[in-house]
Scaffold this motif. Structure first.
Motif, PDB file in Angstrom:
ATOM      1  N   ASP A  22      63.015  67.591 -10.310  1.00 55.67           N
ATOM      2  CA  ASP A  22      62.993  67.957  -8.842  1.00 55.67           C
ATOM      3  C   ASP A  22      62.853  69.455  -9.246  1.00 55.67           C
ATOM      4  O   ASP A  22      63.043  70.684  -9.609  1.00 55.67           O
ATOM      5  CB  ASP A  22      64.963  67.478  -7.941  1.00 55.67           C
ATOM      6  N   ASP A  23      62.083  70.034  -7.532  1.00 56.21           N
ATOM      7  CA  ASP A  23      62.010  71.227  -7.365  1.00 56.21           C
ATOM      8  C   ASP A  23      62.863  72.503  -7.424  1.00 56.21           C
ATOM      9  O   ASP A  23      63.207  73.348  -8.503  1.00 56.21           O
ATOM     10  CB  ASP A  23      61.653  71.260  -6.019  1.00 56.21           C
ATOM     11  N   GLU A  24      64.057  71.895  -7.585  1.00 58.42           N
ATOM     12  CA  GLU A  24      65.830  72.950  -7.240  1.00 58.42           C
ATOM     13  C   GLU A  24      66.028  73.235  -9.034  1.00 58.42           C
ATOM     14  O   GLU A  24      66.350  74.564  -9.093  1.00 58.42           O
ATOM     15  CB  GLU A  24      66.689  72.141  -6.352  1.00 58.42           C
ATOM     16  N   SER A  25      65.897  72.136  -9.529  1.00 57.74           N
ATOM     17  CA  SER A  25      66.031  72.533 -11.212  1.00 57.74           C
ATOM     18  C   SER A  25      65.150  73.106 -11.540  1.00 57.74           C
ATOM     19  O   SER A  25      65.090  74.681 -12.328  1.00 57.74           O
ATOM     20  CB  SER A  25      66.820  71.009 -11.603  1.00 57.74           C
ATOM     21  N   VAL A  26      64.004  72.164 -11.695  1.00 56.48           N
ATOM     22  CA  VAL A  26      62.745  73.723 -12.224  1.00 56.48           C
ATOM     23  C   VAL A  26      62.300  75.107 -11.325  1.00 56.48           C
ATOM     24  O   VAL A  26      63.126  76.180 -12.804  1.00 56.48           O
ATOM     25  CB  VAL A  26      61.526  72.945 -11.578  1.00 56.48           C
ATOM     26  N   PHE A  27      62.977  75.586 -10.129  1.00 59.88           N
ATOM     27  CA  PHE A  27      62.858  76.797  -9.824  1.00 59.88           C
ATOM     28  C   PHE A  27      64.104  77.930 -10.274  1.00 59.88           C
ATOM     29  O   PHE A  27      64.082  79.031 -10.972  1.00 59.88           O
ATOM     30  CB  PHE A  27      62.383  77.009  -8.226  1.00 59.88           C
ATOM     31  N   ALA A  28      65.563  77.125 -10.667  1.00 57.21           N
ATOM     32  CA  ALA A  28      66.457  77.606 -10.599  1.00 57.21           C
ATOM     33  C   ALA A  28      66.403  78.217 -12.873  1.00 57.21           C
ATOM     34  O   ALA A  28      66.548  78.991 -12.528  1.00 57.21           O
ATOM     35  CB  ALA A  28      67.371  76.646 -11.034  1.00 57.21           C
ATOM     36  N   ALA A  29      65.619  77.168 -13.362  1.00 56.20           N
ATOM     37  CA  ALA A  29      65.373  77.304 -14.951  1.00 56.20           C
ATOM     38  C   ALA A  29      64.360  78.594 -14.542  1.00 56.20           C
ATOM     39  O   ALA A  29      64.576  79.947 -15.295  1.00 56.20           O
ATOM     40  CB  ALA A  29      64.923  76.549 -15.159  1.00 56.20           C
ATOM     41  N   MET A  30      63.595  78.846 -13.810  1.00 56.44           N
ATOM     42  CA  MET A  30      62.280  80.426 -13.419  1.00 56.44           C
ATOM     43  C   MET A  30      63.170  81.261 -13.009  1.00 56.44           C
ATOM     44  O   MET A  30      63.453  82.342 -13.640  1.00 56.44           O
ATOM     45  CB  MET A  30      61.065  79.192 -13.179  1.00 56.44           C
ATOM     46  N   ARG A  31      64.188  81.442 -12.391  1.00 56.91           N
ATOM     47  CA  ARG A  31      64.878  81.963 -11.875  1.00 56.91           C
ATOM     48  C   ARG A  31      65.539  82.601 -13.140  1.00 56.91           C
ATOM     49  O   ARG A  31      66.409  83.986 -12.983  1.00 56.91           O
ATOM     50  CB  ARG A  31      65.461  82.010 -10.267  1.00 56.91           C
ATOM     51  N   ALA A  32      66.610  81.838 -13.822  1.00 59.99           N
ATOM     52  CA  ALA A  32      67.530  82.316 -15.021  1.00 59.99           C
ATOM     53  C   ALA A  32      66.668  83.002 -15.888  1.00 59.99           C
ATOM     54  O   ALA A  32      67.169  83.275 -17.251  1.00 59.99           O
ATOM     55  CB  ALA A  32      67.897  81.325 -15.360  1.00 59.99           C
TER      56      ALA A  32
ATOM     57  N   GLU B  13      68.016  76.089  -1.349  1.00 61.96           N
ATOM     58  CA  GLU B  13      68.351  74.846  -0.316  1.00 61.96           C
ATOM     59  C   GLU B  13      69.926  74.098  -0.369  1.00 61.96           C
ATOM     60  O   GLU B  13      70.741  74.668   0.653  1.00 61.96           O
ATOM     61  CB  GLU B  13      67.412  74.018   0.283  1.00 61.96           C
ATOM     62  N   ARG B  14      69.891  73.575  -1.379  1.00 63.44           N
ATOM     63  CA  ARG B  14      70.585  72.465  -1.455  1.00 63.44           C
ATOM     64  C   ARG B  14      72.052  73.085  -2.136  1.00 63.44           C
ATOM     65  O   ARG B  14      73.116  72.883  -1.491  1.00 63.44           O
ATOM     66  CB  ARG B  14      70.641  72.071  -2.431  1.00 63.44           C
TER      67      ARG B  14
ATOM     68  N   ILE C  52      84.564  80.284   0.037  1.00 62.46           N
ATOM     69  CA  ILE C  52      84.596  79.761   1.624  1.00 62.46           C
ATOM     70  C   ILE C  52      84.511  81.844   2.608  1.00 62.46           C
ATOM     71  O   ILE C  52      84.148  81.242   3.789  1.00 62.46           O
ATOM     72  CB  ILE C  52      86.432  79.114   1.867  1.00 62.46           C
ATOM     73  N   ILE C  53      85.096  82.379   1.775  1.00 59.45           N
ATOM     74  CA  ILE C  53      85.594  83.104   3.057  1.00 59.45           C
ATOM     75  C   ILE C  53      84.136  84.685   2.804  1.00 59.45           C
ATOM     76  O   ILE C  53      83.560  84.699   4.375  1.00 59.45           O
ATOM     77  CB  ILE C  53      86.247  84.667   2.352  1.00 59.45           C
ATOM     78  N   ARG C  54      83.168  84.298   1.955  1.00 61.68           N
ATOM     79  CA  ARG C  54      82.039  84.979   1.598  1.00 61.68           C
ATOM     80  C   ARG C  54      81.634  83.881   2.985  1.00 61.68           C
ATOM     81  O   ARG C  54      80.134  84.749   3.591  1.00 61.68           O
ATOM     82  CB  ARG C  54      80.750  84.822   0.783  1.00 61.68           C
ATOM     83  N   ALA C  55      81.180  81.969   2.966  1.00 62.94           N
ATOM     84  CA  ALA C  55      80.191  81.207   3.638  1.00 62.94           C
ATOM     85  C   ALA C  55      80.364  81.475   4.804  1.00 62.94           C
ATOM     86  O   ALA C  55      79.883  81.574   6.030  1.00 62.94           O
ATOM     87  CB  ALA C  55      80.236  79.928   2.704  1.00 62.94           C
ATOM     88  N   ARG C  56      81.591  81.785   5.501  1.00 63.56           N
ATOM     89  CA  ARG C  56      82.716  81.304   6.761  1.00 63.56           C
ATOM     90  C   ARG C  56      81.901  83.248   7.353  1.00 63.56           C
ATOM     91  O   ARG C  56      81.855  83.433   8.482  1.00 63.56           O
ATOM     92  CB  ARG C  56      84.006  81.333   7.115  1.00 63.56           C
ATOM     93  N   ASP C  57      82.057  84.015   6.524  1.00 60.29           N
ATOM     94  CA  ASP C  57      81.514  85.401   6.794  1.00 60.29           C
ATOM     95  C   ASP C  57      80.302  85.384   7.334  1.00 60.29           C
ATOM     96  O   ASP C  57      79.221  86.304   8.432  1.00 60.29           O
ATOM     97  CB  ASP C  57      81.891  86.638   5.861  1.00 60.29           C
ATOM     98  N   ALA C  58      79.677  84.589   6.676  1.00 63.97           N
ATOM     99  CA  ALA C  58      78.252  84.817   7.038  1.00 63.97           C
ATOM    100  C   ALA C  58      77.675  83.894   7.758  1.00 63.97           C
ATOM    101  O   ALA C  58      76.338  83.839   8.154  1.00 63.97           O
ATOM    102  CB  ALA C  58      77.407  84.314   5.666  1.00 63.97           C
ATOM    103  N   GLY C  59      78.226  82.835   8.003  1.00 60.04           N
ATOM    104  CA  GLY C  59      78.515  81.950   9.204  1.00 60.04           C
ATOM    105  C   GLY C  59      78.344  80.535   8.994  1.00 60.04           C
ATOM    106  O   GLY C  59      77.766  79.666   9.573  1.00 60.04           O
ATOM    107  N   LEU C  60      78.267  80.997   7.590  1.00 62.90           N
ATOM    108  CA  LEU C  60      77.714  79.310   7.036  1.00 62.90           C
ATOM    109  C   LEU C  60      79.235  77.944   7.688  1.00 62.90           C
ATOM    110  O   LEU C  60      79.301  77.450   6.901  1.00 62.90           O
ATOM    111  CB  LEU C  60      77.771  78.361   5.675  1.00 62.90           C
ATOM    112  N   THR C  61      79.112  77.168   8.615  1.00 66.87           N
ATOM    113  CA  THR C  61      80.419  76.601   9.223  1.00 66.87           C
ATOM    114  C   THR C  61      79.669  75.428   9.830  1.00 66.87           C
ATOM    115  O   THR C  61      80.209  74.696  10.406  1.00 66.87           O
ATOM    116  CB  THR C  61      81.066  77.146   9.943  1.00 66.87           C
ATOM    117  N   LYS C  62      78.131  75.944   9.929  1.00 70.44           N
ATOM    118  CA  LYS C  62      77.862  74.498  11.233  1.00 70.44           C
ATOM    119  C   LYS C  62      77.524  73.317  10.775  1.00 70.44           C
ATOM    120  O   LYS C  62      76.996  73.334   9.190  1.00 70.44           O
ATOM    121  CB  LYS C  62      76.197  75.177  12.263  1.00 70.44           C
ATOM    122  N   GLU C  63      77.228  72.370  10.913  1.00 74.44           N
ATOM    123  CA  GLU C  63      76.725  70.632   9.813  1.00 74.44           C
ATOM    124  C   GLU C  63      75.239  71.498   9.475  1.00 74.44           C
ATOM    125  O   GLU C  63      74.104  72.011  10.534  1.00 74.44           O
ATOM    126  CB  GLU C  63      77.416  70.262  10.960  1.00 74.44           C
ATOM    127  N   THR C  64      74.888  71.102   8.418  1.00 75.42           N
ATOM    128  CA  THR C  64      73.585  71.173   7.693  1.00 75.42           C
ATOM    129  C   THR C  64      72.685  70.094   8.427  1.00 75.42           C
ATOM    130  O   THR C  64      73.139  68.817   8.603  1.00 75.42           O
ATOM    131  CB  THR C  64      73.975  71.217   6.318  1.00 75.42           C
TER     132      THR C  64
END
Length: 219
Positions: free
Chosen positions: A89-99, A158-159, A207-219
């Motif tokens: 999958d794209d996520e695994s491939v690009f995560a490996a490249m970024r690493a 994104e995932r 959770i604190i970091r995510a909520r401070d950034a506004g990641l509380t809405k449904e995806t």
């Protein structure tokens, strides 16, 4: 000419046996210097054995292969890491490249293809199986997304942002796995990677970091 020193990292004994047999048949050019069954173990062995190439599985118990790759290359950037996995999958491939992985090969690859990939990675080349290469071409051939759209935590895929949002909403790992139709192990690996990228100590801080950034809405 010195042989290519190879370290195998995979938690499946049958697959490790097959790789070892393949490399032993190339004894004039390759040498197996160790085997690891987890991310923590391969990180330790990499520092001890100083391999030229590491064959790294993506999903392993505890520390996953992506994070192990990141840690190993931070300490020994000269090592060539070739991801050898079932996940395309794209996520695994690009995560490996970024690493910092130099290549990405699927476990169904033929023996000759695997040997060529190890040899190429040992020389500093970037190696991808034909399936992965087609994915990369397709990805980079897409029109660019709207540059005005920005996301919090751009270092996350994104995932990973989707999972972080659910964590911020109070979902447990099993609940996330059920909601996203993923295996519990895959969710655990994603959560571990998220914590590492955000440099947080655990779920509460994430959770604190995510909520401070506004990641509380449904995806």
């Amino acid at each position: 000419m010195s042989r290519i020193r190879v370290l195998i990292a995979d938690d499946h004994p049958v697959f490790r046996y097959g790789l070892r047999a393949l490399l032993m048949a190339e004894a004039t050019t390759m040498e197996v210097v160790g085997e690891a069954t987890s991310g923590e173990e391969v990180t330790t062995l990499a520092a001890q054995a100083l391999p030229d190439v590491i064959l790294m599985d993506v999903n392993m118990p505890g520390l996953n292969g992506i994070e192990a790759t990141r840690r190993i290359l931070a300490a020994t950037p000269q090592v060539g890491i070739l991801m050898l996995t079932m996940f395309d999958d794209d996520e695994s491939v690009f995560a490996a490249m970024r690493a910092g992985a130099r290549g990405y090969l699927l476990k169904g690859a033929e023996g000759d293809e695997t040997i060529r990939a190890i040899t190429g990675v040992s020389k500093g080349e970037a190696i991808f199986s034909p399936t992965i290469a087609r994915r990369l071409i397709g990805y980079f051939g897409k029109p660019p997304k709207n540059p005005q759209i920005t996301h919090p935590f751009p270092e996350l895929t994104e995932r990973e942002r989707e999972i972080l949002t659910l964590i911020a909403q109070g979902y447990t790992n099993p609940a996330i796995a059920e909601r996203l139709v993923l295996s519990p192990k895959t969710v655990r690996n994603h959560v571990s990677t998220i914590f590492s990228k955000l440099q947080v100590a655990g779920r509460a801080e994430a959770i604190i970091r995510a909520r401070d950034a506004g990641l509380t809405k449904e995806t």
